[in-house]
Design a protein around this motif. Structure first.
Motif, short mmCIF file in Angstrom:
data_model
loop_
_atom_site.label_atom_id
_atom_site.label_comp_id
_atom_site.label_asym_id
_atom_site.label_seq_id
_atom_site.Cartn_x
_atom_site.Cartn_y
_atom_site.Cartn_z
N TRP A 186 -18.81 12.57 70.33
CA TRP A 186 -18.30 13.37 72.19
C TRP A 186 -16.55 13.39 71.34
O TRP A 186 -15.74 13.49 72.65
CB TRP A 186 -17.90 12.02 72.47
N TYR A 187 -16.36 13.44 70.20
CA TYR A 187 -15.06 14.72 69.67
C TYR A 187 -14.98 15.90 71.36
O TYR A 187 -15.75 16.32 71.01
CB TYR A 187 -14.72 14.85 68.38
N PRO A 188 -13.77 15.42 71.60
CA PRO A 188 -14.59 17.14 72.73
C PRO A 188 -14.21 17.90 71.91
O PRO A 188 -12.58 18.68 71.50
CB PRO A 188 -12.98 17.10 73.82
N SER A 189 -14.63 19.11 70.82
CA SER A 189 -14.32 20.04 70.10
C SER A 189 -14.50 21.25 70.59
O SER A 189 -12.61 22.13 70.59
CB SER A 189 -14.70 19.93 68.61
N SER A 190 -14.70 21.82 71.94
CA SER A 190 -14.68 22.68 72.26
C SER A 190 -13.85 22.79 72.87
O SER A 190 -13.21 24.33 73.68
CB SER A 190 -16.47 22.99 72.90
N LYS A 191 -13.31 22.32 73.81
CA LYS A 191 -12.51 22.71 75.48
C LYS A 191 -11.76 22.07 74.51
O LYS A 191 -10.25 21.70 75.31
CB LYS A 191 -13.01 21.40 76.26
N ARG A 192 -11.00 21.74 73.19
CA ARG A 192 -9.37 21.44 72.53
C ARG A 192 -9.21 22.79 72.37
O ARG A 192 -9.76 23.29 71.09
CB ARG A 192 -9.30 20.12 72.00
N CYS A 193 -7.64 23.70 72.70
CA CYS A 193 -7.21 23.66 72.22
C CYS A 193 -6.60 23.89 70.22
O CYS A 193 -5.88 23.14 70.29
CB CYS A 193 -6.16 24.55 72.84
N HIS A 194 -7.33 24.65 69.66
CA HIS A 194 -7.08 24.14 68.20
C HIS A 194 -5.73 24.85 68.00
O HIS A 194 -5.36 24.01 66.69
CB HIS A 194 -8.01 24.80 67.43
N ALA A 195 -4.95 25.91 68.81
CA ALA A 195 -3.80 25.84 68.38
C ALA A 195 -2.92 25.31 68.86
O ALA A 195 -1.74 24.26 67.97
CB ALA A 195 -3.77 27.66 68.88
N CYS A 196 -3.24 24.69 70.01
CA CYS A 196 -1.96 23.53 70.44
C CYS A 196 -2.18 22.29 70.67
O CYS A 196 -1.28 21.32 71.10
CB CYS A 196 -1.43 24.74 71.74
N GLY A 197 -3.52 21.37 70.74
CA GLY A 197 -4.30 20.54 71.01
C GLY A 197 -4.45 19.90 72.20
O GLY A 197 -4.66 18.88 72.67
N HIS A 230 -10.07 32.35 72.74
CA HIS A 230 -10.64 31.19 72.07
C HIS A 230 -12.23 31.79 72.02
O HIS A 230 -11.86 31.99 73.41
CB HIS A 230 -10.27 30.09 72.41
N TYR A 231 -12.57 31.80 70.81
CA TYR A 231 -14.53 32.01 71.16
C TYR A 231 -14.58 30.21 71.58
O TYR A 231 -14.34 29.86 70.46
CB TYR A 231 -14.81 32.57 70.27
N ARG A 232 -15.79 30.57 72.34
CA ARG A 232 -15.54 28.87 72.29
C ARG A 232 -16.05 28.04 71.04
O ARG A 232 -15.82 27.04 70.42
CB ARG A 232 -17.12 28.86 72.92
N ASP A 233 -17.28 28.81 69.90
CA ASP A 233 -17.54 28.12 68.51
C ASP A 233 -16.76 28.39 68.08
O ASP A 233 -16.60 27.67 67.05
CB ASP A 233 -18.83 29.04 68.38
N ILE A 234 -16.10 29.33 67.73
CA ILE A 234 -15.71 29.64 66.74
C ILE A 234 -13.99 28.30 66.69
O ILE A 234 -14.05 27.82 66.31
CB ILE A 234 -14.64 30.82 66.37
N ASN A 235 -13.17 28.32 67.93
CA ASN A 235 -12.49 26.98 68.30
C ASN A 235 -13.68 25.84 68.04
O ASN A 235 -11.83 24.84 67.36
CB ASN A 235 -12.31 27.14 69.76
N ALA A 236 -14.29 25.16 68.45
CA ALA A 236 -14.72 24.30 68.25
C ALA A 236 -15.41 23.84 66.56
O ALA A 236 -14.98 22.64 66.14
CB ALA A 236 -16.42 24.18 68.74
N ALA A 237 -15.60 25.11 65.65
CA ALA A 237 -15.86 24.90 64.62
C ALA A 237 -14.32 24.02 63.34
O ALA A 237 -13.84 23.63 62.89
CB ALA A 237 -16.30 26.00 63.48
N LYS A 238 -12.64 24.91 64.23
CA LYS A 238 -11.35 25.23 63.78
C LYS A 238 -11.78 23.60 63.94
O LYS A 238 -10.32 22.72 62.86
CB LYS A 238 -10.26 25.74 64.66
N ASN A 239 -11.53 23.47 65.13
CA ASN A 239 -11.24 21.79 65.66
C ASN A 239 -11.94 21.16 64.74
O ASN A 239 -11.49 19.71 64.67
CB ASN A 239 -11.91 21.43 66.66
N ILE A 240 -12.98 21.15 64.65
CA ILE A 240 -14.49 20.19 63.50
C ILE A 240 -13.71 20.24 62.61
O ILE A 240 -13.45 18.81 61.32
CB ILE A 240 -15.74 20.91 63.64
N LEU A 241 -13.29 20.71 61.73
CA LEU A 241 -12.65 20.85 60.50
C LEU A 241 -11.21 20.08 60.76
O LEU A 241 -11.40 19.29 59.26
CB LEU A 241 -11.82 22.31 59.88
#
Ligand SMILES: [Zn+2]
Length: 111
Positions: free
Chosen positions: A40-51, A73-84
């Motif tokens: 349930w971690y919101p990886s897609s809708k969290r900005c990887h740059a500022c949170g 952001h591209y949704r999936d790339i942003n999500a991948a960065k957040n998941i990492l």
């Protein structure tokens, strides 16, 4: 991944549990870390740059700009960065736990 029809069929046939089990097995086989984050971690809708966390983001939104910092952001790339980032945070926590356990073990054997 389930939106891609051929990939969705393959995933449905095998199941997520079996895929993660195989990934964990292969990671251990090759001496790599395998980390699962909360589903349930919101990886897609969290900005990887500022949170910044957006309130809602339908699946149809594939590209978005952060209202807080303006990052694009591209949704999936942003999500991948957040998941990492989340996985690395879990590993960092695990490392601290291992260090604590080693110190505790050393204390027990030395004392
Ligand atoms: Zn942002």
């Amino acid at each position: 991944m389930l939106r891609n029809h051929s990939l969705a069929q393959a995933i449905s046939n095998v199941g997520w549990h079996q895929i993660t089990s195989m990934l964990a097995y292969k990671a251990e086989w090759y001496g790599r870390d395998f980390v699962q984050i909360d589903k349930w971690y919101p990886s897609s809708k969290r900005c990887h740059a500022c949170g910044h966390l957006c309130d809602a983001m339908p699946l149809s939104v594939r590209h978005w700009d952060c209202p807080a910092c303006g990052a694009s952001h591209y949704r999936d790339i942003n999500a991948a960065k957040n998941i990492l980032k989340a996985g690395k945070a879990i590993l960092a926590g695990a490392d601290k736990l291992r260090e604590h356990e080693q110190k505790t073990t050393v204390g027990r054997t030395g004392g």
